[in-house]
Design a protein around this motif. Structure first.
Motif, PDB file in Angstrom:
ATOM      1  N   GLU A 143     -42.826-127.455 -48.138  1.00 62.60           N
ATOM      2  CA  GLU A 143     -42.300-126.582 -49.196  1.00 62.60           C
ATOM      3  C   GLU A 143     -41.667-125.369 -48.525  1.00 62.60           C
ATOM      4  OE1 GLU A 143     -42.414-126.397 -52.653  1.00 62.60           O
ATOM      5  OE2 GLU A 143     -43.309-128.377 -52.927  1.00 62.60           O
ATOM      6  N   PRO A 144     -40.591-124.812 -49.087  1.00 66.82           N
ATOM      7  CA  PRO A 144     -39.961-123.638 -48.471  1.00 66.82           C
ATOM      8  C   PRO A 144     -40.948-122.471 -48.328  1.00 66.82           C
ATOM      9  CG  PRO A 144     -38.597-124.501 -50.246  1.00 66.82           C
ATOM     10  CD  PRO A 144     -39.900-125.241 -50.307  1.00 66.82           C
ATOM     11  N   ARG A 145     -40.975-121.889 -47.122  1.00 63.31           N
ATOM     12  CA  ARG A 145     -41.879-120.759 -46.858  1.00 63.31           C
ATOM     13  C   ARG A 145     -41.123-119.437 -46.971  1.00 63.31           C
ATOM     14  NH1 ARG A 145     -43.080-124.324 -42.516  1.00 63.31           N
ATOM     15  NH2 ARG A 145     -41.829-123.027 -41.132  1.00 63.31           N
ATOM     16  N   ASN A 146     -41.902-118.368 -47.048  1.00 64.44           N
ATOM     17  CA  ASN A 146     -41.384-117.011 -47.060  1.00 64.44           C
ATOM     18  C   ASN A 146     -40.514-116.762 -45.821  1.00 64.44           C
ATOM     19  OD1 ASN A 146     -41.436-114.225 -47.951  1.00 64.44           O
ATOM     20  ND2 ASN A 146     -42.759-113.849 -46.218  1.00 64.44           N
ATOM     21  N   PRO A 147     -39.379-116.082 -45.900  1.00 58.84           N
ATOM     22  CA  PRO A 147     -38.780-115.455 -47.082  1.00 58.84           C
ATOM     23  C   PRO A 147     -37.814-116.371 -47.831  1.00 58.84           C
ATOM     24  CG  PRO A 147     -37.504-114.833 -45.163  1.00 58.84           C
ATOM     25  CD  PRO A 147     -38.584-115.784 -44.674  1.00 58.84           C
ATOM     26  N   PHE A 148     -37.732-117.635 -47.412  1.00 54.57           N
ATOM     27  CA  PHE A 148     -36.713-118.513 -47.985  1.00 54.57           C
ATOM     28  C   PHE A 148     -37.070-118.970 -49.405  1.00 54.57           C
ATOM     29  CE2 PHE A 148     -36.348-118.739 -43.375  1.00 54.57           C
ATOM     30  CZ  PHE A 148     -35.061-118.276 -43.243  1.00 54.57           C
ATOM     31  N   ASP A 149     -38.368-119.018 -49.706  1.00 53.25           N
ATOM     32  CA  ASP A 149     -38.770-119.404 -51.063  1.00 53.25           C
ATOM     33  C   ASP A 149     -38.186-118.424 -52.083  1.00 53.25           C
ATOM     34  OD1 ASP A 149     -40.421-117.382 -50.121  1.00 53.25           O
ATOM     35  OD2 ASP A 149     -42.276-118.227 -50.905  1.00 53.25           O
ATOM     36  N   GLU A 150     -38.319-117.124 -51.756  1.00 50.11           N
ATOM     37  CA  GLU A 150     -37.824-116.095 -52.680  1.00 50.11           C
ATOM     38  C   GLU A 150     -36.292-116.142 -52.780  1.00 50.11           C
ATOM     39  OE1 GLU A 150     -39.721-114.656 -54.745  1.00 50.11           O
ATOM     40  OE2 GLU A 150     -38.007-113.569 -55.601  1.00 50.11           O
ATOM     41  N   LEU A 151     -35.649-116.370 -51.642  1.00 47.97           N
ATOM     42  CA  LEU A 151     -34.180-116.457 -51.642  1.00 47.97           C
ATOM     43  C   LEU A 151     -33.711-117.626 -52.520  1.00 47.97           C
ATOM     44  CD1 LEU A 151     -31.461-115.427 -50.555  1.00 47.97           C
ATOM     45  CD2 LEU A 151     -31.829-116.817 -48.498  1.00 47.97           C
ATOM     46  N   ILE A 152     -34.391-118.756 -52.399  1.00 49.92           N
ATOM     47  CA  ILE A 152     -34.013-119.922 -53.220  1.00 49.92           C
ATOM     48  C   ILE A 152     -34.209-119.617 -54.706  1.00 49.92           C
ATOM     49  CG2 ILE A 152     -34.632-122.337 -53.774  1.00 49.92           C
ATOM     50  CD1 ILE A 152     -35.195-122.729 -50.752  1.00 49.92           C
ATOM     51  N   ARG A 153     -35.294-118.929 -55.014  1.00 49.87           N
ATOM     52  CA  ARG A 153     -35.522-118.564 -56.437  1.00 49.87           C
ATOM     53  C   ARG A 153     -34.398-117.662 -56.948  1.00 49.87           C
ATOM     54  NH1 ARG A 153     -40.938-117.809 -54.719  1.00 49.87           N
ATOM     55  NH2 ARG A 153     -42.093-119.717 -55.155  1.00 49.87           N
ATOM     56  N   MET A 154     -33.996-116.702 -56.097  1.00 51.52           N
ATOM     57  CA  MET A 154     -32.920-115.782 -56.518  1.00 51.52           C
ATOM     58  C   MET A 154     -31.613-116.533 -56.723  1.00 51.52           C
ATOM     59  SD  MET A 154     -33.342-112.067 -54.774  1.00 51.52           S
ATOM     60  CE  MET A 154     -33.161-112.451 -53.098  1.00 51.52           C
ATOM     61  N   ILE A 155     -31.310-117.477 -55.816  1.00 52.83           N
ATOM     62  CA  ILE A 155     -30.071-118.271 -55.944  1.00 52.83           C
ATOM     63  C   ILE A 155     -30.102-119.021 -57.278  1.00 52.83           C
ATOM     64  CG2 ILE A 155     -28.810-120.268 -55.022  1.00 52.83           C
ATOM     65  CD1 ILE A 155     -29.795-119.421 -52.203  1.00 52.83           C
ATOM     66  N   ASN A 156     -31.227-119.644 -57.575  1.00 53.90           N
ATOM     67  CA  ASN A 156     -31.324-120.446 -58.806  1.00 53.90           C
ATOM     68  C   ASN A 156     -31.280-119.595 -60.076  1.00 53.90           C
ATOM     69  OD1 ASN A 156     -31.403-122.754 -57.299  1.00 53.90           O
ATOM     70  ND2 ASN A 156     -33.623-123.042 -57.450  1.00 53.90           N
ATOM     71  N   LYS A 157     -31.681-118.330 -59.931  1.00 50.97           N
ATOM     72  CA  LYS A 157     -31.657-117.428 -61.094  1.00 50.97           C
ATOM     73  C   LYS A 157     -30.264-116.851 -61.349  1.00 50.97           C
ATOM     74  CE  LYS A 157     -36.007-115.174 -60.877  1.00 50.97           C
ATOM     75  NZ  LYS A 157     -36.600-113.900 -60.458  1.00 50.97           N
ATOM     76  N   SER A 158     -29.379-116.972 -60.372  1.00 52.47           N
ATOM     77  CA  SER A 158     -28.123-116.210 -60.413  1.00 52.47           C
ATOM     78  C   SER A 158     -27.116-116.710 -61.441  1.00 52.47           C
ATOM     79  CB  SER A 158     -27.470-116.223 -59.027  1.00 52.47           C
ATOM     80  OG  SER A 158     -26.995-117.530 -58.735  1.00 52.47           O
ATOM     81  N   ASN A 159     -27.192-117.976 -61.820  1.00 47.52           N
ATOM     82  CA  ASN A 159     -26.175-118.576 -62.704  1.00 47.52           C
ATOM     83  C   ASN A 159     -24.774-118.554 -62.099  1.00 47.52           C
ATOM     84  OD1 ASN A 159     -27.793-119.398 -64.840  1.00 47.52           O
ATOM     85  ND2 ASN A 159     -27.909-117.292 -65.607  1.00 47.52           N
ATOM     86  N   LYS A 160     -24.683-118.498 -60.808  1.00 45.72           N
ATOM     87  CA  LYS A 160     -23.380-118.533 -60.133  1.00 45.72           C
ATOM     88  C   LYS A 160     -23.110-119.958 -59.647  1.00 45.72           C
ATOM     89  CE  LYS A 160     -22.897-114.141 -60.496  1.00 45.72           C
ATOM     90  NZ  LYS A 160     -21.805-113.476 -61.172  1.00 45.72           N
ATOM     91  N   ALA A 161     -21.869-120.203 -59.247  1.00 42.45           N
ATOM     92  CA  ALA A 161     -21.563-121.491 -58.626  1.00 42.45           C
ATOM     93  C   ALA A 161     -22.272-121.528 -57.271  1.00 42.45           C
ATOM     94  CB  ALA A 161     -20.058-121.618 -58.435  1.00 42.45           C
ATOM     95  N   VAL A 162     -23.008-122.612 -57.022  1.00 40.99           N
ATOM     96  CA  VAL A 162     -23.751-122.741 -55.757  1.00 40.99           C
ATOM     97  C   VAL A 162     -23.410-124.089 -55.138  1.00 40.99           C
ATOM     98  CG1 VAL A 162     -26.042-122.795 -54.679  1.00 40.99           C
ATOM     99  CG2 VAL A 162     -25.688-121.430 -56.748  1.00 40.99           C
ATOM    100  N   ILE A 163     -23.079-124.067 -53.859  1.00 44.20           N
ATOM    101  CA  ILE A 163     -22.840-125.347 -53.179  1.00 44.20           C
ATOM    102  C   ILE A 163     -23.749-125.437 -51.942  1.00 44.20           C
ATOM    103  CG2 ILE A 163     -20.429-125.394 -53.990  1.00 44.20           C
ATOM    104  CD1 ILE A 163     -20.506-125.368 -50.506  1.00 44.20           C
ATOM    105  N   SER A 164     -24.160-126.642 -51.621  1.00 47.48           N
ATOM    106  CA  SER A 164     -25.078-126.841 -50.487  1.00 47.48           C
ATOM    107  C   SER A 164     -24.372-127.543 -49.337  1.00 47.48           C
ATOM    108  CB  SER A 164     -26.277-127.691 -50.911  1.00 47.48           C
ATOM    109  OG  SER A 164     -27.081-126.972 -51.813  1.00 47.48           O
ATOM    110  N   ILE A 165     -24.759-127.150 -48.137  1.00 52.96           N
ATOM    111  CA  ILE A 165     -24.254-127.816 -46.937  1.00 52.96           C
ATOM    112  C   ILE A 165     -25.273-128.859 -46.477  1.00 52.96           C
ATOM    113  CG2 ILE A 165     -23.505-127.549 -44.533  1.00 52.96           C
ATOM    114  CD1 ILE A 165     -22.588-124.747 -45.130  1.00 52.96           C
TER     115      ILE A 165
END
Ligand code: NPW
Ligand code: K
Length: 189
Positions: A117-139
């Motif tokens: 599972e994603p660990r700190n600090p990346f877990d929080e960053l992923i939550r923020m990305i998902n909350k943003s409602n912006k266009a998101v693309i993954s590499i």
């Protein structure tokens, strides 16, 4: 894998970053998606993000990088030095409000070596990305996906609208239903 055919990681990463940038330029109109945030993780997936930053800036986008855990290997030190010359800001933390100021978010957090599972600090960053409602693309793979079996085992992963697989789509993306590019077909098959 790259050593077998004589490529260096540096060369492949440059090709990966360029392929990703070409797809973004094609899909995301620069007038509408001018401000891009690239979220970079500690491994080579993050390196692909650092390379993309330069090419996207050359295409005319405004780029900012969030890079919470700096990789101290020479390859990354050189990439960061280049970014200084390109005057691309690199920060180690970001607030939700700052993240929301971007038009497009690139997920270069984890690739095929992610486990658990994603660990700190990346877990929080992923939550923020998902909350943003912006266009998101993954590499290569949406960060947090189980690379072998897809998103079925992890509750937390980047909910991107498009993925750019590098070289080959990974097994875990077999049932991926969103927009899917194959970039960087740079090894002979
Ligand atoms: N070779 C090729 O053909 C090419 C590969 N390329 C690219 O490289 C990518 C693969 O890169 P990679 O192998 O460096 O690992 P990657 O997936 O970026 O992440 C590993 C890092 O994440 C960390 N980490 C792991 N799990 C974690 C967790 N739960 N929570 C938090 N952290 C966690 C782990 O840290 P550790 O567990 O060691 O502490 C390590 O630092 C590939 O997908 C493609 O994009 C292209 O550049 C060119 C051609
Ligand atoms: K990723």
């Amino acid at each position: 894998m790259s050593d077998d055919v004589g490529y260096t990681t540096e060369q492949l990463m440059e090709l990966a970053g360029l392929s990703v940038s070409n797809v973004i330029f094609k899909e995301y109109n620069i007038k509408k998606f001018k401000k891009i945030l690239i979220c970079c993780g500690p491994g080579n997936n993050g390196g692909d993000g650092l390379v993309s930053a330069r090419h996207l800036k050359e295409f005319g986008y405004d780029i900012k990088i969030i890079y919470p855990k700096i990789n101290n290997k020479l390859l990354f030190t050189k990439l960061l030095k280049l970014l200084e010359h390109y005057q691309i800001p690199v920060v180690q933390s970001i607030t939700q409000e700052e993240l929301n100021q971007h038009d497009l978010i690139i997920d270069a957090i984890f690739g095929f070596s992610f486990k658990g599972e994603p660990r700190n600090p990346f877990d929080e960053l992923i939550r923020m990305i998902n909350k943003s409602n912006k266009a998101v693309i993954s590499i290569d793979v949406p960060s947090g996906y189980n690379i072998n079996i897809g998103d079925t085992t992890n509750s937390l992963y980047v909910d991107s609208e498009m993925n750019i697989s590098l070289m080959l789509p990974k097994e875990g993306l077999k049932n991926y239903k969103k927009k899917h590019y194959l970039g960087g077909r740079f090894l002979p098959t």
